[in-house]
Enzyme design. Sequence first.
Site, PDB file in Angstrom:
ATOM      1  N   CYS A   1       0.976  -1.113   0.099  1.00  0.00           N
ATOM      2  CA  CYS A   1      -0.053  -0.087  -0.205  1.00  0.00           C
ATOM      3  C   CYS A   1       0.822   1.297  -0.033  1.00  0.00           C
ATOM      4  O   CYS A   1       2.169   1.292  -0.206  1.00  0.00           O
ATOM      5  CB  CYS A   1      -1.113   0.021   1.264  1.00  0.00           C
ATOM      6  SG  CYS A   1      -0.007   0.186   2.688  1.00  0.00           S
TER       7      CYS A   1
ATOM      8  N   CYS B   1      -1.293   0.611   7.451  1.00  0.00           N
ATOM      9  CA  CYS B   1      -2.680   0.267   7.374  1.00  0.00           C
ATOM     10  C   CYS B   1      -3.081  -1.031   6.760  1.00  0.00           C
ATOM     11  O   CYS B   1      -3.104  -2.028   7.154  1.00  0.00           O
ATOM     12  CB  CYS B   1      -3.633   1.473   7.059  1.00  0.00           C
ATOM     13  SG  CYS B   1      -3.494   2.815   8.166  1.00  0.00           S
ATOM     14  N   ARG B   2      -3.140  -0.795   5.499  1.00  0.00           N
ATOM     15  CA  ARG B   2      -3.519  -1.968   4.411  1.00  0.00           C
ATOM     16  C   ARG B   2      -2.863  -2.965   4.316  1.00  0.00           C
ATOM     17  O   ARG B   2      -3.094  -4.058   4.464  1.00  0.00           O
ATOM     18  CB  ARG B   2      -4.156  -1.249   3.120  1.00  0.00           C
ATOM     19  CG  ARG B   2      -5.313  -0.338   3.194  1.00  0.00           C
ATOM     20  CD  ARG B   2      -5.496   0.178   1.751  1.00  0.00           C
ATOM     21  NE  ARG B   2      -4.410   1.150   1.553  1.00  0.00           N
ATOM     22  CZ  ARG B   2      -4.331   2.144   0.230  1.00  0.00           C
ATOM     23  NH1 ARG B   2      -5.224   1.929  -0.529  1.00  0.00           N
ATOM     24  NH2 ARG B   2      -3.339   2.847   0.346  1.00  0.00           N
ATOM     25  N   SER B   3      -1.517  -2.644   3.812  1.00  0.00           N
ATOM     26  CA  SER B   3      -0.570  -3.732   3.611  1.00  0.00           C
ATOM     27  C   SER B   3      -0.170  -4.640   4.997  1.00  0.00           C
ATOM     28  O   SER B   3      -0.286  -5.918   4.821  1.00  0.00           O
ATOM     29  CB  SER B   3       0.401  -3.161   2.940  1.00  0.00           C
ATOM     30  OG  SER B   3       1.526  -2.433   3.506  1.00  0.00           O
TER      31      SER B   3
ATOM     32  N   ASN C   1       2.375   1.618   4.433  1.00  0.00           N
ATOM     33  CA  ASN C   1       2.801   0.325   5.071  1.00  0.00           C
ATOM     34  C   ASN C   1       2.446   0.461   6.667  1.00  0.00           C
ATOM     35  O   ASN C   1       3.255  -0.235   7.256  1.00  0.00           O
ATOM     36  CB  ASN C   1       4.172  -0.103   4.891  1.00  0.00           C
ATOM     37  CG  ASN C   1       4.411  -1.476   5.108  1.00  0.00           C
ATOM     38  OD1 ASN C   1       5.610  -1.782   5.770  1.00  0.00           O
ATOM     39  ND2 ASN C   1       3.514  -2.552   4.891  1.00  0.00           N
TER      40      ASN C   1
ATOM     41  N   ASP D   1      -8.173   3.293   1.360  1.00  0.00           N
ATOM     42  CA  ASP D   1      -7.317   3.614   2.435  1.00  0.00           C
ATOM     43  C   ASP D   1      -8.150   4.032   3.697  1.00  0.00           C
ATOM     44  O   ASP D   1      -8.865   4.874   3.653  1.00  0.00           O
ATOM     45  CB  ASP D   1      -6.362   4.511   2.034  1.00  0.00           C
ATOM     46  CG  ASP D   1      -5.235   4.859   3.108  1.00  0.00           C
ATOM     47  OD1 ASP D   1      -5.200   4.455   4.162  1.00  0.00           O
ATOM     48  OD2 ASP D   1      -4.357   5.370   2.415  1.00  0.00           O
TER      49      ASP D   1
END
Length: 151
Positions: free
Chosen positions: A9, A14-16, A12, A120
Site C-alpha cells: 500500500c 494500514c492496509r498492507s 505500510n 485506505d
Amino acid sequence: MVVSVLIVCLGNICRSPMGEAVLKEVASKRGLDITVDSAGTAGYHVGEDPDERTIATCRKFKVPINHSSRQVNKADFTRFSYILAADESNLRNLDSIKPRDATADVKLWGSYLDNKPIADPYYDSIGGFEACYHQCVNLSNAFLDKIAAKE
C-alpha cells in the site's frame, strides 16, 4: 517451491500490514506454507509499527500482527513470487519502479476477486479498518484459491 507474497500500500501502516497478517492467518488455517511480507511505495513511516487501529482490528479478529514498516525496494521484484497492490495508484507506482529483471507477478490484489481496490482507512473511523479486514479475508481466500489451482 514456497510461494512468497508482498502486499503493498502507500505507507505500510494500514492496509498492507493488515493484509500481510490476514493472508498469513488464512493460509495457516488452510494448511498452506507461504511467505508473506508487506511494504509501502512511500517511505513516510519506515520503521514504525502499524497504525493502532490496524493493530486493534487484527486483535479483535484474533489475527496476530507483528510488523515494522518498510518501503518497497528493487530486490523485492525478484525475491517475491507475487507483489499485490492495494489500489491502482500503488500498482502504477510499482510498475514505474519495476526493474527489467523482475520475476514477480505484479498485480492489483483485487484482480483475484472483483477488481476492487482496498480503500485506505487512514482518515476513516475504526469501521473503515474493519471493512479493510473483511476485504483482506475475502481477497486472501480468492488469491489462495487461484494459487492452489495453479499448483
